[in-house]
Design an enzyme around this catalytic site. Structure first.
Site, PDB file in Angstrom:
ATOM      1  N   GLU A  96      -0.063  -1.159   5.683  1.00  0.00           N
ATOM      2  CA  GLU A  96       1.048  -0.813   6.592  1.00  0.00           C
ATOM      3  C   GLU A  96       0.949   0.640   6.994  1.00  0.00           C
ATOM      4  O   GLU A  96       1.180   1.004   8.139  1.00  0.00           O
ATOM      5  CB  GLU A  96       2.393  -1.078   5.893  1.00  0.00           C
ATOM      6  CG  GLU A  96       3.607  -0.957   6.818  1.00  0.00           C
ATOM      7  CD  GLU A  96       4.166   0.457   6.930  1.00  0.00           C
ATOM      8  OE1 GLU A  96       4.997   0.686   7.821  1.00  0.00           O
ATOM      9  OE2 GLU A  96       3.773   1.347   6.131  1.00  0.00           O
ATOM     10  N   ASP A 125       0.825  -1.209   0.000  1.00  0.00           N
ATOM     11  CA  ASP A 125       0.000   0.000   0.000  1.00  0.00           C
ATOM     12  C   ASP A 125       0.861   1.261   0.000  1.00  0.00           C
ATOM     13  O   ASP A 125       2.037   1.227   0.353  1.00  0.00           O
ATOM     14  CB  ASP A 125      -0.983   0.015   1.177  1.00  0.00           C
ATOM     15  CG  ASP A 125      -0.287  -0.026   2.537  1.00  0.00           C
ATOM     16  OD1 ASP A 125       0.703  -0.772   2.686  1.00  0.00           O
ATOM     17  OD2 ASP A 125      -0.732   0.700   3.448  1.00  0.00           O
TER      18      ASP A 125
HETATM   19 ZN   LIG Z   1       6.702   2.257   4.096  1.00  0.00          ZN
END
Ligand SMILES: [Zn+2]
Length: 389
Positions: free
Chosen positions: A141, A79
């Site tokens: 994340e 992401d």
């Molecule tokens: Zn990163």
């Protein structure tokens, strides 16, 4: 062994493909995952999806070499952060090369690393690996290391557990062995409303929130005095109240007040201790007084998100390996968080080392130097040789 001959791409070609998938954390990443899955399959590597609860997103895990535990996992998140409100010179999702730099969302953080790892797969496959190289690609994340947690939960169960993990966040290929851990809390104070001229009938939620915040300031001052780790700037655990909201009107005793606070914990700092201390303060110095007037008064303290701090052991095997592969002799601490602490706490010691500079991450016109990808490919080639020996 079946050595399938898949397509050979340069890291830059792969990076262009990866950047073209808009995998902003709020969107799904399945297109990108399908692309990687297919690419790996063409090289004879079978991967497994670890899906999110709603099925909209997925992590991917694959093992090259002996299909057993041990070896090294290369960890990256798929992401990227949003481009909203940023002014880009060109389309953020179309890779643009200029003067040795590659521009695009995620080039530095951290599709450059994933592209390099994928480009190294044919080399990993060509070798007779004695130790497995695992690929661990996560999602979400950027919103608190969410997606990697279900993957880590399967290590040693449905997925072979790596002996160690290299997290390829952008460190300019330097070896990072420590980072702070962000922990965030939401505090809701509920009192009782009253006309401000009849204040004695109400419980002022804003005032009690202020008492709690004053206690947090005392904790902050103590953290500054007592915790010291010279690897970090600043060298102590920070604590900040970051948002506050409360009250209804200028002539009403406020019934509610909510605020958030955030710590950036040093390795070894126990966030639970801070939470327990605030709870005790609320129970001793706020709630009894509040409840003599309004028994329904309450103070709720809820941990919203928590990424563990990361500090490798002095004798860490994976830190020694990363130093050897990069040809460096010193390690660094950084102030941003990664998935490293989560892997380490689950029994797979980690290190952070990847191409690109953190200064370019999350910015408009994010870029990575082509030379960083070259360095990363050299690192991965030496890793392949290590795994073969
Ligand atoms: Zn990163």
């Amino acid at each position: 062994m079946n050595h399938a001959r898949g397509p050979i791409y340069t890291p830059i070609e792969l990076l262009a493909r990866l950047v073209a998938f808009d995998t902003t954390s709020c969107k799904n990443n399945l297109g990108l995952i399908a692309f990687i899955e297919d690419y790996l399959l063409q090289h004879g590597v079978v991967s497994r999806r670890i899906k999110s609860a709603d099925g909209e997103k997925s992590s991917l895990y694959a093992t090259i070499g002996p299909a057993n535990e041990g070896g090294v996992a290369l960890s990256g998140h798929t992401d990227v952060v949003p481009v909203d409100g940023q002014t880009w010179t060109s389309d953020p999702f179309t890779l643009r090369a200029e003067n040795g730099r590659l521009y695009g969302r995620g080039t530095a953080d951290m599709k450059g690393f994933i592209a390099s790892v994928l480009a190294a797969v044919p080399d990993f496959r060509r070798r007779r690996l004695k130790r497995p190289i695992h690929l661990a690609f996560s999602y979400d994340e950027e919103i608190g290391c969410i997606g990697v947690r279900p993957l880590i939960a399967e290590l040693g169960k449905a997925l072979p557990k790596p002996r160690m993990v290299i997290v390829g966040e952008p460190t300019s290929m330097q070896v990072v062995d420590a980072h702070k851990g962000p922990v965030r809390w939401q505090v809701d104070v509920c009192g009782r409303a009253a006309h401000s001229s009849m204040a004695h009938l109400g419980v002022n939620a804003v005032s009690y929130a202020a008492r709690l915040i004053a206690e947090l300031e005392r904790i902050e001052a103590e953290l500054k005095e007592t915790s010291r780790d010279r690897r970090f700037d600043p060298p102590y655990t920070t604590l900040q109240v970051t948002r506050i909201e409360g009250g209804t009107a200028t002539n009403i005793v406020p019934v509610s007040c909510s605020f958030m606070f955030d710590i950036r914990a040093l390795p070894g700092q126990d966030p639970d201790a801070i939470e327990r201390r605030l709870r005790r303060f609320a129970e001793v110095h706020c709630l009894p007084e509040m409840r003599t007037i309004a028994p329904e008064s309450d103070i709720r303290i809820e941990r919203v998100n928590s990424v563990p701090p990361f500090g490798a052991d002095r004798t860490s095997e994976v830190v020694a390996l990363a130093l050897k592969l990069t040809g460096q002799n010193e390690t660094h601490g950084v102030s941003y968080a990664t998935e490293a602490g989560l892997f380490q706490n689950a029994g797979s010691p980690a290190v952070v080392c990847g191409p690109g500079a953190i200064a370019q991450a999350h910015t408009a016109d994010e870029w990575i130097a082509e030379s960083e990808l070259v360095k990363c490919m050299g690192f991965l080639e030496r890793l392949g040789a290590w795994a073969e020996a």
